[in-house]
Design a protein around this motif. Structure first.
Motif, mmCIF file in Angstrom:
data_model
loop_
_atom_site.group_PDB
_atom_site.id
_atom_site.type_symbol
_atom_site.label_atom_id
_atom_site.label_comp_id
_atom_site.label_asym_id
_atom_site.label_seq_id
_atom_site.Cartn_x
_atom_site.Cartn_y
_atom_site.Cartn_z
ATOM 1 N N GLY A 191 0.785 -1.229 0.000
ATOM 2 C CA GLY A 191 0.000 0.000 0.000
ATOM 3 C C GLY A 191 0.811 1.269 0.000
ATOM 4 N N GLY A 192 2.141 1.162 -0.084
ATOM 5 C CA GLY A 192 2.987 2.344 -0.078
ATOM 6 C C GLY A 192 2.871 3.133 -1.364
ATOM 7 N N HIS A 193 2.864 4.459 -1.239
ATOM 8 C CA HIS A 193 2.796 5.345 -2.395
ATOM 9 C C HIS A 193 4.211 5.742 -2.826
ATOM 10 C CE1 HIS A 193 -1.336 5.336 -1.396
ATOM 11 N NE2 HIS A 193 -1.277 6.255 -0.452
ATOM 12 N N LEU A 194 4.394 5.952 -4.125
ATOM 13 C CA LEU A 194 5.729 6.190 -4.669
ATOM 14 C C LEU A 194 5.731 7.423 -5.560
ATOM 15 C CD1 LEU A 194 8.668 5.086 -5.080
ATOM 16 C CD2 LEU A 194 7.774 3.881 -7.083
ATOM 17 N N PHE A 195 6.642 8.363 -5.266
ATOM 18 C CA PHE A 195 6.927 9.459 -6.174
ATOM 19 C C PHE A 195 8.354 9.276 -6.665
ATOM 20 C CE2 PHE A 195 8.476 14.065 -6.424
ATOM 21 C CZ PHE A 195 8.178 14.161 -7.771
ATOM 22 N N VAL A 196 8.521 9.164 -7.968
ATOM 23 C CA VAL A 196 9.845 8.969 -8.556
ATOM 24 C C VAL A 196 9.997 9.922 -9.726
ATOM 25 C CG1 VAL A 196 9.022 7.076 -10.016
ATOM 26 C CG2 VAL A 196 11.455 7.277 -9.541
ATOM 27 N N SER A 197 11.193 10.490 -9.887
ATOM 28 C CA SER A 197 11.429 11.408 -10.994
ATOM 29 C C SER A 197 12.841 11.231 -11.499
ATOM 30 C CB SER A 197 11.198 12.860 -10.557
ATOM 31 O OG SER A 197 12.261 13.316 -9.741
ATOM 32 N N ASN A 222 6.608 -1.127 -16.399
ATOM 33 C CA ASN A 222 5.186 -1.276 -16.717
ATOM 34 C C ASN A 222 4.329 -1.466 -15.474
ATOM 35 O OD1 ASN A 222 5.808 -3.282 -19.721
ATOM 36 N ND2 ASN A 222 6.014 -1.103 -19.376
ATOM 37 N N ASN A 223 4.775 -2.311 -14.553
ATOM 38 C CA ASN A 223 3.928 -2.724 -13.430
ATOM 39 C C ASN A 223 4.107 -1.873 -12.178
ATOM 40 O OD1 ASN A 223 3.006 -4.862 -15.050
ATOM 41 N ND2 ASN A 223 4.678 -6.193 -14.366
ATOM 42 N N ALA A 224 5.315 -1.385 -11.927
ATOM 43 C CA ALA A 224 5.567 -0.578 -10.725
ATOM 44 C C ALA A 224 5.394 0.912 -10.995
ATOM 45 C CB ALA A 224 6.967 -0.849 -10.184
ATOM 46 N N LEU A 225 5.842 1.365 -12.168
ATOM 47 C CA LEU A 225 5.741 2.787 -12.502
ATOM 48 C C LEU A 225 4.566 3.082 -13.421
ATOM 49 C CD1 LEU A 225 9.498 3.747 -12.974
ATOM 50 C CD2 LEU A 225 8.122 3.648 -10.894
ATOM 51 N N HIS A 226 3.892 2.033 -13.886
ATOM 52 C CA HIS A 226 2.660 2.164 -14.682
ATOM 53 C C HIS A 226 2.890 3.022 -15.922
ATOM 54 C CE1 HIS A 226 0.301 0.192 -11.533
ATOM 55 N NE2 HIS A 226 1.117 0.817 -10.702
ATOM 56 N N ALA A 251 4.632 13.318 -17.197
ATOM 57 C CA ALA A 251 4.418 12.694 -15.889
ATOM 58 C C ALA A 251 3.176 11.825 -15.941
ATOM 59 C CB ALA A 251 4.270 13.745 -14.797
ATOM 60 N N VAL A 252 3.237 10.725 -15.214
ATOM 61 C CA VAL A 252 2.143 9.760 -15.129
ATOM 62 C C VAL A 252 1.659 9.709 -13.684
ATOM 63 C CG1 VAL A 252 1.569 7.294 -15.291
ATOM 64 C CG2 VAL A 252 2.964 8.375 -17.070
ATOM 65 N N GLN A 253 0.350 9.636 -13.501
ATOM 66 C CA GLN A 253 -0.210 9.377 -12.176
ATOM 67 C C GLN A 253 -0.985 8.067 -12.219
ATOM 68 O OE1 GLN A 253 -2.831 12.971 -12.065
ATOM 69 N NE2 GLN A 253 -4.499 11.518 -11.639
ATOM 70 N N TYR A 254 -0.887 7.305 -11.126
ATOM 71 C CA TYR A 254 -1.620 6.042 -10.989
ATOM 72 C C TYR A 254 -2.387 6.094 -9.684
ATOM 73 C CZ TYR A 254 -2.504 1.204 -9.695
ATOM 74 O OH TYR A 254 -3.112 0.045 -9.265
ATOM 75 N N ASP A 255 -3.691 5.786 -9.747
ATOM 76 C CA ASP A 255 -4.575 6.015 -8.604
ATOM 77 C C ASP A 255 -4.730 4.831 -7.653
ATOM 78 O OD1 ASP A 255 -6.216 4.254 -10.011
ATOM 79 O OD2 ASP A 255 -7.694 5.788 -10.564
ATOM 80 N N GLY A 289 -2.065 -2.085 -5.225
ATOM 81 C CA GLY A 289 -0.852 -1.411 -4.795
ATOM 82 C C GLY A 289 -1.091 0.040 -4.461
ATOM 83 N N GLY A 290 -0.013 0.709 -4.040
ATOM 84 C CA GLY A 290 -0.102 2.117 -3.686
ATOM 85 C C GLY A 290 -0.176 3.002 -4.909
ATOM 86 N N LYS A 291 -0.414 4.279 -4.666
ATOM 87 C CA LYS A 291 -0.471 5.256 -5.744
ATOM 88 C C LYS A 291 0.947 5.600 -6.223
ATOM 89 C CE LYS A 291 -4.695 7.360 -3.896
ATOM 90 N NZ LYS A 291 -5.290 8.605 -3.334
ATOM 91 N N VAL A 292 1.034 6.094 -7.465
ATOM 92 C CA VAL A 292 2.325 6.422 -8.059
ATOM 93 C C VAL A 292 2.220 7.751 -8.797
ATOM 94 C CG1 VAL A 292 4.079 5.752 -9.758
ATOM 95 C CG2 VAL A 292 2.983 3.998 -8.344
#
Length: 211
Positions: free
Chosen positions: A14-20, A43-47, A117-121, A126-129
């Motif tokens: 359930g952890g949320h991830l911000f990566v840049s 594909n699966n972690a960063l969507h 930038a991509v957002q995943y809800d 899993g958590g949001k990205v």
């Protein structure tokens, strides 16, 4: 591989991830070089997928919020093209959102365009990205950096939610709310459900708070 495993386990819990960063999608998904596990992680972690990245560079140093996304209302931003004193982002990645719950959040303005930038809800598990195809820290304007970070943190935070109500012995109601630990909520009151006034501010220390 160990880093992929740690991040995936964090997200699955359930952890949320911000990566840049520039070159992330290129390193994980270019035509030759990356492993199947690299591509699957992107594909699966960063969507996301590597987009139409002509010459491995979006050709743009300005981004704009996509409508109806977490950055709507925060305005455009520029990042360092080598002349702004942070550092030169030589190869910002153009991205493609991938899978259910993933969508474009920022777009490049000019150049070859594409998603910045991509957002995943979190709706597919899993958590949001939030994933930037360029380094967040190279945004040249401090106010724009602050606005974008606030948007991301709001996206990751749990909204206040009514949990329960009980009556104390003196007939006062005890209301319990759930939400994000560390946030302060402003409680409003009304006698007619039209005009509202602040009653108090209350800090949610543990995730559940009563008043």
């Amino acid at each position: 591989a160990p880093e992929r495993t740690v991040i995936t386990n964090f997200q699955n819990a359930g952890g949320h991830l911000f990566v840049s960063g520039a070159d992330i999608a290129w390193d994980l998904d270019r035509a030759s070089g990356p492993s199947a596990a690299d591509c699957a992680f992107l594909n699966n972690a960063l969507h996301a997928d590597l987009g139409a990245d002509a010459n491995h560079n979006s050709g743009s140093y300005t981004v704009a919020p996509v409508g109806a996304t977490i950055f709507t209302g925060s305005g455009n931003a520029t990042f360092d093209n080598g002349t702004r004193g942070i550092y030169w982002v030589q190869n910002p990645d153009a991205l493609t959102p991938l899978g259910a719950g993933a969508s474009a959040a920022l777009s490049y303005v000019g150049g070859s365009g594409g998603t910045a930038a991509v957002q995943y809800d979190g709706s597919a598990g899993g958590g949001k990205v939030v994933y930037f195809g360029f380094p967040f820290e190279t945004i040249t304007n401090a106010a724009a950096r602050g606005a974008y970070m606030a948007d991301i943190l709001r996206f990751f935070s749990k909204p206040a939610r009514f949990e329960a109500i009980a009556w104390l012995p003196d007939q006062r109601p005890l209301v319990t709310l759930g939400g994000e630990p560390g946030l302060t909520y402003t409680v409003l009151v009304s006698t007619n459900l039209t005009i509202w006034a602040p009653l108090t501010n209350i800090l949610n220390v543990t995730g559940t708070v009563s008043l």
